[in-house]
Write a protein that holds these residues in place. Structure first.
Motif, PDB file in Angstrom:
ATOM      1  N   SER A  94      -0.715  -4.785   1.953  1.00 56.57           N
ATOM      2  CA  SER A  94      -0.271  -3.477   2.414  1.00 56.57           C
ATOM      3  C   SER A  94       1.230  -3.328   2.230  1.00 56.57           C
ATOM      4  O   SER A  94       1.995  -4.250   2.526  1.00 56.57           O
ATOM      5  CB  SER A  94      -0.635  -3.290   3.893  1.00 56.57           C
ATOM      6  N   SER A  95       1.664  -2.173   1.711  1.00 58.52           N
ATOM      7  CA  SER A  95       3.075  -1.890   1.444  1.00 58.52           C
ATOM      8  C   SER A  95       3.612  -2.962   0.489  1.00 58.52           C
ATOM      9  O   SER A  95       3.042  -3.172  -0.583  1.00 58.52           O
ATOM     10  CB  SER A  95       3.846  -1.827   2.761  1.00 58.52           C
ATOM     11  N   SER A 119      -0.807   1.558   0.048  1.00 56.17           N
ATOM     12  CA  SER A 119       0.459   2.205   0.440  1.00 56.17           C
ATOM     13  C   SER A 119       1.686   1.574  -0.208  1.00 56.17           C
ATOM     14  O   SER A 119       2.604   1.096   0.473  1.00 56.17           O
ATOM     15  CB  SER A 119       0.599   2.184   1.970  1.00 56.17           C
ATOM     16  N   HIS A 234       2.390   5.549   7.260  1.00 56.02           N
ATOM     17  CA  HIS A 234       2.570   4.320   6.474  1.00 56.02           C
ATOM     18  C   HIS A 234       2.464   3.104   7.389  1.00 56.02           C
ATOM     19  O   HIS A 234       3.138   3.053   8.408  1.00 56.02           O
ATOM     20  CB  HIS A 234       3.950   4.349   5.810  1.00 56.02           C
ATOM     21  N   PRO A 235       1.621   2.122   7.016  1.00 58.50           N
ATOM     22  CA  PRO A 235       0.683   2.126   5.892  1.00 58.50           C
ATOM     23  C   PRO A 235      -0.665   2.716   6.303  1.00 58.50           C
ATOM     24  O   PRO A 235      -1.033   2.695   7.476  1.00 58.50           O
ATOM     25  CB  PRO A 235       0.546   0.642   5.573  1.00 58.50           C
TER      26      PRO A 235
END
Length: 254
Positions: A94-95, A119, A234-235
């Protein structure tokens, strides 16, 4: 607590549950603590593996993060995969963790089952973000919610972690400028790209950013899926936790 050695440093990791291994990779300035709640919801079907990248969480600190941060983090994951001999493992990143996840799959496809990348910016840094990173990070240090997040993720020395990350992002943007060492055309595992249309870091700058950038990535890879949530920040993995669980489980179990 469990640790393994990477370039002479101790990296913290945890395992919970049973079944096919599933790595959860955290984003910038975070740690595996960001998955505290959701990890348990995967553990019924997977051996969930959490890792604190070097310089974060319970892992050894660094005086400086490498400019090629997300590639180095991928090498840490590959190191753990080989040390523990998991066989093929699925990955959710994630991210910033999404960038590491894609790098793992590009560099060691034989170790990877499926990838979910959530994300993230795409193949290259988002200039509107990197150009203002110092000011944005200094402002975040004065924001109570951001300070609480940093502390929960990294403890008393959270400001050092944030500063190291900020410096790495700026150096990467000015000296490297791309997240992956190998072309996406060679990407082998099944992949799902996810995000939220209300992402405050990315879609606030361009409403259709994910549609455009993810679409181009899938075209290069030649296979894969995209799922975008209409709401949530986010995320997307955490702001749409129940929906993400349903989508991700369906993808991983196909």
């Amino acid at each position: 607590m469990s640790y393994f050695k990477y370039q002479g440093k101790n990296i913290h990791y945890e395992e919970t549950g049973s079944g096919r291994p599933l790595f959860l990779l955290h984003g910038n300035t975070a740690s595996s603590n960001m998955f505290y709640e959701i990890a348990g919801r995967y553990a019924g079907h997977h051996k969930v593996v959490l890792i604190d990248f070097l310089g974060h969480g319970k892992s050894d600190r660094l005086t400086e993060f490498p400019a090629d941060l997300w590639f180095d983090e991928a090498m840490q994951v590959i190191g753990l995969m080989k040390t523990r001999q998991y066989g093929k493992a699925d990955i959710i990143g994630s991210s910033g963790g999404a960038l590491a996840a894609i790098n793992v799959a590009l560099e060691a496809p034989e170790l990877v089952g499926k990838v979910i990348a959530d994300s993230f910016e795409g193949e290259t840094p988002l200039k509107a973000f990197t150009q203002n990173i110092e000011q944005d990070r200094e402002a975040s240090k004065k924001d109570e919610n951001a300070r609480m997040f940093y502390y929960y993720m990294n403890g008393d020395d959270w400001e050092h972690v944030v500063d190291c990350d900020t410096s790495a992002i700026r150096r990467h943007d000015s000296t490297i400028g791309k997240f992956f060492h190998k072309p996406l055309e060679g990407f082998q595992p099944d992949i799902l790209l996810t995000g939220s249309r209300e992402d405050e870091f990315i879609c606030a700058l361009e409403t259709d950013y994910f549609e455009r950038v993810y679409g181009e990535m899938i075209r290069k890879i030649g296979h894969g899926k995209i799922h975008l949530f209409d709401t949530g920040g986010h995320p997307a993995m955490l702001s749409n936790q129940q929906g993400f669980l349903e989508i991700s489980r369906g993808f991983l179990e196909e």
